[in-house]
Design an enzyme around this catalytic site. Structure first.
Site, mmCIF file in Angstrom:
data_model
loop_
_atom_site.group_PDB
_atom_site.id
_atom_site.type_symbol
_atom_site.label_atom_id
_atom_site.label_comp_id
_atom_site.label_asym_id
_atom_site.label_seq_id
_atom_site.Cartn_x
_atom_site.Cartn_y
_atom_site.Cartn_z
ATOM 1 N N GLN A 70 -42.087 -7.428 4.154
ATOM 2 C CA GLN A 70 -41.361 -8.151 5.192
ATOM 3 C C GLN A 70 -40.008 -8.679 4.687
ATOM 4 O O GLN A 70 -39.035 -8.745 5.453
ATOM 5 C CB GLN A 70 -42.221 -9.301 5.709
ATOM 6 C CG GLN A 70 -41.823 -9.729 7.102
ATOM 7 C CD GLN A 70 -42.789 -10.743 7.682
ATOM 8 O OE1 GLN A 70 -43.268 -11.632 6.982
ATOM 9 N NE2 GLN A 70 -43.086 -10.592 8.948
ATOM 10 N N THR B 259 0.832 -1.205 0.000
ATOM 11 C CA THR B 259 0.000 0.000 0.000
ATOM 12 C C THR B 259 0.869 1.260 0.000
ATOM 13 O O THR B 259 1.814 1.357 0.785
ATOM 14 C CB THR B 259 -0.924 0.006 1.229
ATOM 15 O OG1 THR B 259 -1.755 -1.147 1.161
ATOM 16 C CG2 THR B 259 -1.801 1.258 1.262
ATOM 17 N N GLU C 59 -4.045 -7.529 5.688
ATOM 18 C CA GLU C 59 -3.650 -7.560 7.108
ATOM 19 C C GLU C 59 -3.973 -8.917 7.730
ATOM 20 O O GLU C 59 -4.517 -9.006 8.823
ATOM 21 C CB GLU C 59 -4.305 -6.413 7.886
ATOM 22 C CG GLU C 59 -3.886 -5.064 7.315
ATOM 23 C CD GLU C 59 -3.441 -4.064 8.353
ATOM 24 O OE1 GLU C 59 -3.225 -4.436 9.519
ATOM 25 O OE2 GLU C 59 -3.301 -2.891 7.967
#
Lengths: 260, 382
Positions: free
Chosen positions: B279, B158, B363
């Site tokens: 519903q 990153t 991670e």
């Protein structure tokens, strides 16, 4: 220059307001309070003046109940104000504008004040009274709806503009005076994270609200009502602008009855 | 007992992050995703406000926040854009090995100047041949006098093309497996360091991800973090700290998906009434809000555990794993609630699904999280 800014906690514009059971006040249970938008501009103005005039100090003052009043004072300290004074009012007592102005005047008058700044009006009741009433209590001149306030050290005068319905007026004035500012013309800054953390530890001077013989119940709201829910818009279908105008006029006449 | 009522200070931190996220990040989220674009001007503003080096103590120029306060901020940022949030919090991951393994002198030398201005850093652990299997590391660190010579390649890093500093994990001897892994701080300007081109990703497209090549990069031994062979443990301890905010990041994405779906269900009409009155949609929304609440509470609980000074390996793995699975599920159900519109890029929910997906992978993939969770669980029964 000793600059004092008066601020007020008001409900966040995104809060869904409800009235209390008897309708004479707002239900503040789930309300989030923030620094009023006009006051944000006033604080920003104070900080701009301080930065442009080294040696100046900004003192923020607010009158109101815990915990919201402490929170707007801390928010102002996080933005860069140097000291804070809190005129504590018991919870449940909503001071009317004159009471608030007198309470603020006592705190302001007991400290140095060359220039007193306020928002033009509060973001909740929009009364627009405190600035003028505060000036009256302090015996100072008052200017409202002010924009673009600058200090001219050469002539020792403030130079500023006033936004009026007929245009913009240009003014200059000596100190001391009270100035109420327009909202959001100066792009108020955002407090930085370290300043927010630091502001939690700064002292706030507390001043009790002394009983004010003449002010009890000066004004009192009799009823709060929420605006009626909005009904859906009516779409006019048309092929030409002429047809749209004719249909609109017919609806205004026959349905909305806005003219005969 | 944990008490999750926020203090006024925490409310203020959350307000700051929310204001920044909604006014500075959200308006650009769709454009940065579509283009894609790395909005460095937004990251610079995040730094200016103190929203970047959250875990670095104030004495080194960071914000000095605990895990819980970091999570409050990260959730708010991720509500606006998961990809931007990944790039904003990448410094926390990259600098944590220095905080955990650096000497006082190294912290002063690396963190002070780094945090004083806007800089990005990258955590360089993963390699093309293995991410979670860090024992098979191939990047070599060969000792040469008072230097090490690094050679090899890292991937999926990153912010790598934009970073000034890398924390790099390399092995002094591959035969030692994870006992050979050693950590170094390497400036991007070091000779022989070459970040690759931006990867074209499914989501997190406002973030930047690339390889880094190391070709005979000479690193002074004084820039080694900890002793030789301590790198693997340092990487694991780093991830113990940074895993929980990934739970918060996933929770932010999930909350955004829920909010979009609930608001849309009140407006969209089918069979003569808003779909919120059907519903089938109510059950969907009820399940979504349960997942969001559970994700947030597990994340807060893990952060609370870590802030008490405990390792929190089990708690943070549960939080990261559950919240990321929840984010994918809630984003999926949000698309289903929008129907055909949800599948269109003109609407915001399909981006949330693409962004949520990565939180299950990076991670520590959720498969590894479950391995860790099972190991920690079974330890109590052995």
């Amino acid at each position: 220059m000793e600059i004092v800014v008066c601020v007020k906690p008001v409900p966040d514009a995104e809060t869904r307001l409800r009235t209390s059971a008897d309708g004479t006040s707002l239900d503040i249970e789930a309300v989030k309070f923030v620094l009023a938008g006009y006051d944000e501009s006033a604080v920003e103005q104070a900080l701009l003046l301080k930065e442009a005039n080294p040696g100046s100090k900004v003192h923020v003052v607010s009158a109101g109940p815990a915990p919201r009043t402490e929170e707007v004072l801390r928010a102002s300290l996080a933005l860069g104000c140097d000291q804070a004074t809190w005129v504590e009012i018991a919870p449940g007592v909503a001071p009317d504008p004159l009471t608030a102005a007198r309470a603020l005047a006592r705190a302001v008058s007991s400290a140095p004040h060359d220039l007193v700044l306020c928002g033009k009006q509060a973001g909740d009741d929009e009364a627009g009274v405190v600035g003028a009433a505060l000036a009256e209590s302090l015996g100072l001149p008052d200017f409202s709806a002010v924009l673009d306030l600058r200090w001219d050290p050469g002539s020792s005068r403030l130079r500023f503009q006033r936004a009026t319905e007929s245009g913009v007026e240009k003014w200059e004035a000596p100190l001391p005076c009270v100035v109420s500012l327009q909202q959001a013309w100066n792009d108020p800054r955002t407090a930085k994270l370290p300043a927010i953390l630091k502001s939690r530890k700064l002292p706030i001077a507390k001043v009790p609200l002394e009983p004010l013989a003449s002010s009890a119940g000066t004004t009192r709201p009799t009823k709060f009502e929420l605006p009626p829910p909005r009904t859906g818009a009516k779409m006019i279908e048309f092929k030409t602008p002429e047809e749209a105008a004719q249909k609109l006029v017919r609806i205004l006449k026959e349905e909305a009855k806005v003219f005969p | 007992m944990p008490d999750f009522s926020l203090t006024p200070e925490q409310e203020s931190l959350r307000d700051l992050a929310r204001k920044f996220a909604r006014s500075e990040m959200a308006p650009h989220a769709a454009e940065c995703d579509r283009t894609p674009r790395f909005p460095e001007e937004i990251y610079r503003k995040a730094f200016d406000l103190g929203l970047m080096n959250l875990n670095v103590p104030a004495e080194y120029g960071g914000s000095g926040l605990g895990s819980f306060d970091q999570c409050l901020i990260v959730e708010e940022l991720a509500y606006a854009c998961g990809g931007m949030t990944t790039s904003i919090i990448a410094n926390c991951l990259a600098l944590e090995p220095i905080l955990l393994g650096g000497t006082a002198e190294q912290k002063q030398r690396f963190l002070g100047p780094f945090c004083a201005e806007y800089h990005l850093a990258s955590f360089a652990l993963t390699e093309p041949s293995g991410g979670s299997d860090a024992g098979t590391m191939r990047t070599l660190a060969r000792r040469d006098g008072d230097h090490y010579v690094l050679s090899g390649e890292k991937c999926f890093i990153t912010n790598a093309p934009h970073a000034a500093l890398y924390t790099v994990f390399a092995t002094v001897d591959p035969a030692l497996r994870h006992k050979g892994v050693t950590a170094f701080v390497v400036p991007r300007t070091a000779k022989g360091v070459t970040p690759g081109k931006d990867e074209d990703k499914m989501g997190h497209r406002a973030s930047s991800t690339s390889t880094i090549r190391f070709e005979d990069v000479r690193v002074p031994a004084t820039d080694r973090l900890g002793a030789e062979g301590e790198g693997f443990s340092l990487a694991m301890r780093t991830l113990d700290q940074t895993r929980t905010p990934i739970g918060a990041l996933a929770t932010g994405i999930a909350q955004a998906a829920l909010d979009h779906a609930a608001a849309y269900s009140l407006k969209r009409q089918t069979f003569g009434k808003p779909i919120s009155e059907h519903q089938a949609i109510q059950i969907k929304l009820a399940n979504m809000v349960q997942a969001v609440h559970a994700a947030r509470l597990l994340t807060w609980h893990a952060a609370w555990t870590i802030d008490k000074g405990q390792k929190g390996t089990l708690e943070s793995s549960i939080a990261k794993c559950y919240a990321s699975d929840a984010a994918l599920h809630v984003a999926d159900e949000a698309i289903q609630t929008f129907g055909g519109y949800g599948y269109m890029k003109e609407y915001p929910v399909e981006k949330l699904l693409r962004d949520a997906k990565l939180t299950q992978i990076y991670e520590g993939a959720n498969e590894i999280q479950r391995t860790v969770i099972a190991r920690e669980l079974l330890r109590g029964y052995a």
